[in-house]
Each structure stands twice: as structure tokens, then as C-alpha cells.
Design an enzyme around this catalytic site. Structure first.
Site, mmCIF file in Angstrom:
data_model
loop_
_atom_site.group_PDB
_atom_site.id
_atom_site.type_symbol
_atom_site.label_atom_id
_atom_site.label_comp_id
_atom_site.label_asym_id
_atom_site.label_seq_id
_atom_site.Cartn_x
_atom_site.Cartn_y
_atom_site.Cartn_z
ATOM 1 N N CYS A 216 -5.260 -2.943 3.245
ATOM 2 C CA CYS A 216 -4.872 -2.725 4.639
ATOM 3 C C CYS A 216 -6.064 -2.722 5.601
ATOM 4 O O CYS A 216 -6.576 -3.780 5.959
ATOM 5 C CB CYS A 216 -4.068 -1.426 4.736
ATOM 6 S SG CYS A 216 -3.055 -1.301 6.237
ATOM 7 N N GLU B 105 0.833 -1.202 0.000
ATOM 8 C CA GLU B 105 0.000 0.000 0.000
ATOM 9 C C GLU B 105 0.873 1.260 0.000
ATOM 10 O O GLU B 105 1.926 1.299 0.629
ATOM 11 C CB GLU B 105 -0.894 0.002 1.239
ATOM 12 C CG GLU B 105 -1.793 1.236 1.351
ATOM 13 C CD GLU B 105 -2.528 1.315 2.675
ATOM 14 O OE1 GLU B 105 -3.589 1.966 2.709
ATOM 15 O OE2 GLU B 105 -2.050 0.737 3.669
ATOM 16 N N LYS C 238 -9.719 1.850 -1.825
ATOM 17 C CA LYS C 238 -9.806 1.526 -0.403
ATOM 18 C C LYS C 238 -11.132 2.037 0.131
ATOM 19 O O LYS C 238 -11.530 3.178 -0.132
ATOM 20 C CB LYS C 238 -8.641 2.162 0.355
ATOM 21 C CG LYS C 238 -8.532 1.726 1.807
ATOM 22 C CD LYS C 238 -7.243 2.263 2.430
ATOM 23 C CE LYS C 238 -7.039 1.757 3.839
ATOM 24 N NZ LYS C 238 -5.758 2.220 4.419
#
Length: 297
Positions: free
Chosen positions: A154, A44, A120
Site C-alpha cells: 500500500c 492488505e 511494510k
């Protein structure tokens, strides 16, 4: 079918220009290609390395938005590498502007150089308060010749509903590009990733940034790549197919068996992907007061 995954522990170090970034990416992807992987994953926001030669001291929010100027070069480079080496490249994630909004997006490139995107969905406090990013709103399942894959960036792996959605849609492998600054942050992601592998009977590959940058909020990084499996007899001891050495620049490689995964979902010691009691999940939680409602004098 055996599928080989390579996860890059990418070392963030200060660079002087775009060429410094490109040279490091080319080196790491060439090293990865030597293992003949089907998938390669970068971490990321590893492109935050570009901030080391940009003026980020006075206004990190503005500096991150200027990273969007490098998006076409980043996309061209990653597409070239995927075509050259013939693998699917989960090219970490990169901040990019669309309709005036900043997204943290993972870009995946096919061996033909085609580009796919996954934003995300859940933002950390840092992303909301310091970078002022926007949330993604949709999950994607990518059907490849090496199985169906999804990308959860994440923090997104810490929300089990997302993983369950893509696994019920048919995901075989979850890719988790991550970036964490301390040990407890890393282990939050790692423990959740392994839980998702067990409860969904799916392979989960994650990798992290390591190293440091003299940039606000990016000073230190704690990371380790890991390729995880369900916890059952057909898989690796402790459910870990491979893992790296913490905080070292390296490539972590493992083979995963999609046929073993399919069999385990039917014949496993437990089969949590299929054993979900859907009717119970439709019922509201029954709240029961157990304390004495009368007041004693």
C-alpha cells in the site's frame, strides 16, 4: 512467457468466528484457482475481518495485537491453499508480533507451501498512532519460475525509490496489497502504482479490501483491483491489463507477457528504467536565490 495474475477484491463483512473467515478465504481462493493463475493476491490487512468477533471497542491497539494469536492458523491455511491449487499466493498482509513489536507483514506462499515475508516499510499515520506498528527495514526480491517479483504494501508504493531499487535488482512484477477507506486514498495508491509501472517498465498488480466492518478505523472501505502495464505499444490501451468494478467482491484476472516487457525495456518508445542519469543523482541540489537581496526604500 505469459504469466497469469489473479487479484482478489476481498469483501470485509462481519463474521462470528475463525470458521467464518476460513470459509470465505477458501471460497475466494477456489474461485481464483478456476482461472489457472500463476499468482493470486489478497489485499492488505484483510485479516482485520477477525476483529469483528473480538473485543476491539475499548482498545484497538490491544485488539490488533491479539490478532497475532491467529497467525499460525492463518499461515497454515494459506500454505495449504497454495499447495492445493499450485499457485504463488501473496496472502495480503497480516499484523504479527515479533520480539514484542507489531509488524504489518505480507506473507507469500509458494506452490510447495514455502513461506516468505515482506514487512511494510512506511507506516501511515493510522498505523503509527492507533495501531503502534513498527517499520520494516529491508526489501526483498523473490526469484520465481514466473519471473522476479517484489511486494510493496500500500503506502510503500507511494515512495518511488523503493520500486526503483527492486526494479534495478531485476523485478518483473510488483504486487501491491492495499487497504483504503475512501476514494482519494484509493486513488493515491492507484496513481502511484501506475506511475511505478511506467517509470520502471514493470507490471504492477494491486488489490484492495472492499465492504465494511463495525470496528474502529475499519468501518468503510473503497477499493478496486487493477493490473497495470507500462504505457507503450506492446501493452494494453491506457496501460491497464484488467481492472475490477469498484467496491464489488470479485476476482480480477489478466495475462502479462514477460518477453514483451524485456523487449520494451530495450526497444521501447522511451526506456526510463535504463535512461536514468545516475551521475546527476549523486550531485546535491543547487539552490539559487532569485529574489533581489537589496531592500528598496
Amino acid at each position: 512467457m505469459k504469466v497469469r495474475i489473479a487479484a482478489v477484491q476481498y469483501l470485509l463483512r462481519s463474521i462470528k468466528d475463525w470458521d467464518g473467515f476460513e470459509n470465505q478465504v477458501r471460497f475466494m481462493l477456489k474461485a481464483s484457482a478456476e482461472y489457472k493463475p500463476n499468482f493470486v493476491m489478497l489485499p492488505e490487512i484483510f485479516t482485520s475481518q477477525l476483529l469483528s468477533f473480538m473485543d476491539a471497542d475499548n482498545n484497538i491497539k490491544a485488539a490488533v495485537r491479539r490478532m497475532h494469536d491467529f497467525t499460525p492458523r492463518y499461515q497454515d491455511l494459506m500454505a495449504e491453499m497454495a499447495r492445493k491449487y499450485g499457485f504463488y499466493l501473496i496472502a495480503g498482509s497480516h499484523p504479527n508480533l515479533r520480539d514484542g513489536l507489531l509488524y504489518n507483514t505480507s506473507f507469500m506462499f509458494s506452490p510447495q507451501g514455502e513461506m516468505f515475508m515482506q514487512d511494510k516499510i512506511h507506516r501511515t499515520r493510522w498505523e503509527r498512532e492507533k495501531w503502534d506498528t513498527s517499520s520494516g527495514s529491508k526489501l526483498h526480491l523473490f526469484q520465481t519460475e514466473y519471473g522476479a517479483v517484489s511486494i510493496l504494501i500500500c503506502y510503500d508504493i507511494e515512495f518511488p525509490e523503493l520500486s526503483r531499487m527492486v526494479c534495478e535488482a531485476g523485478a518483473d512484477i510488483l504486487f501491491v496489497p492495499s487497504s483504503t477507506d475512501d476514494r482519494q486514498g484509493y486513488w493515491r495508491v492507484r496513481y502511484c502504482a501506475h506511475a511505478r509501472a511506467i517509470e520502471n517498465q514493470v507490471y504492477v498488480a494491486m488489490t484492495s479490501t472492499v465492504g465494511n466492518l463495525a470496528v474502529e478505523g475499519l468501518g468503510m472501505h473503497y477499493g478496486q483491483a487493477c493490473i497495470m502495464t507500462p504505457s507503450d505499444f506492446p501493452f494494453s490501451r491506457d496501460g491497464i491489463a484488467s481492472e475490477g468494478v469498484t467496491n464489488m467482491e470479485q476476482v480480477v484476472v489478466a495475462d502479462v507477457d514477460l518477453d514483451a516487457l524485456m523487449q520494451n525495456r530495450i526497444n521501447g518508445t522511451t526506456i526510463p528504467l535504463y535512461d536514468k542519469m545516475r551521475e546527476v543523482y549523486q550531485n546535491p541540489v543547487d539552490i539559487i536565490k532569485t529574489q533581489n537581496s537589496t531592500t528598496k526604500s
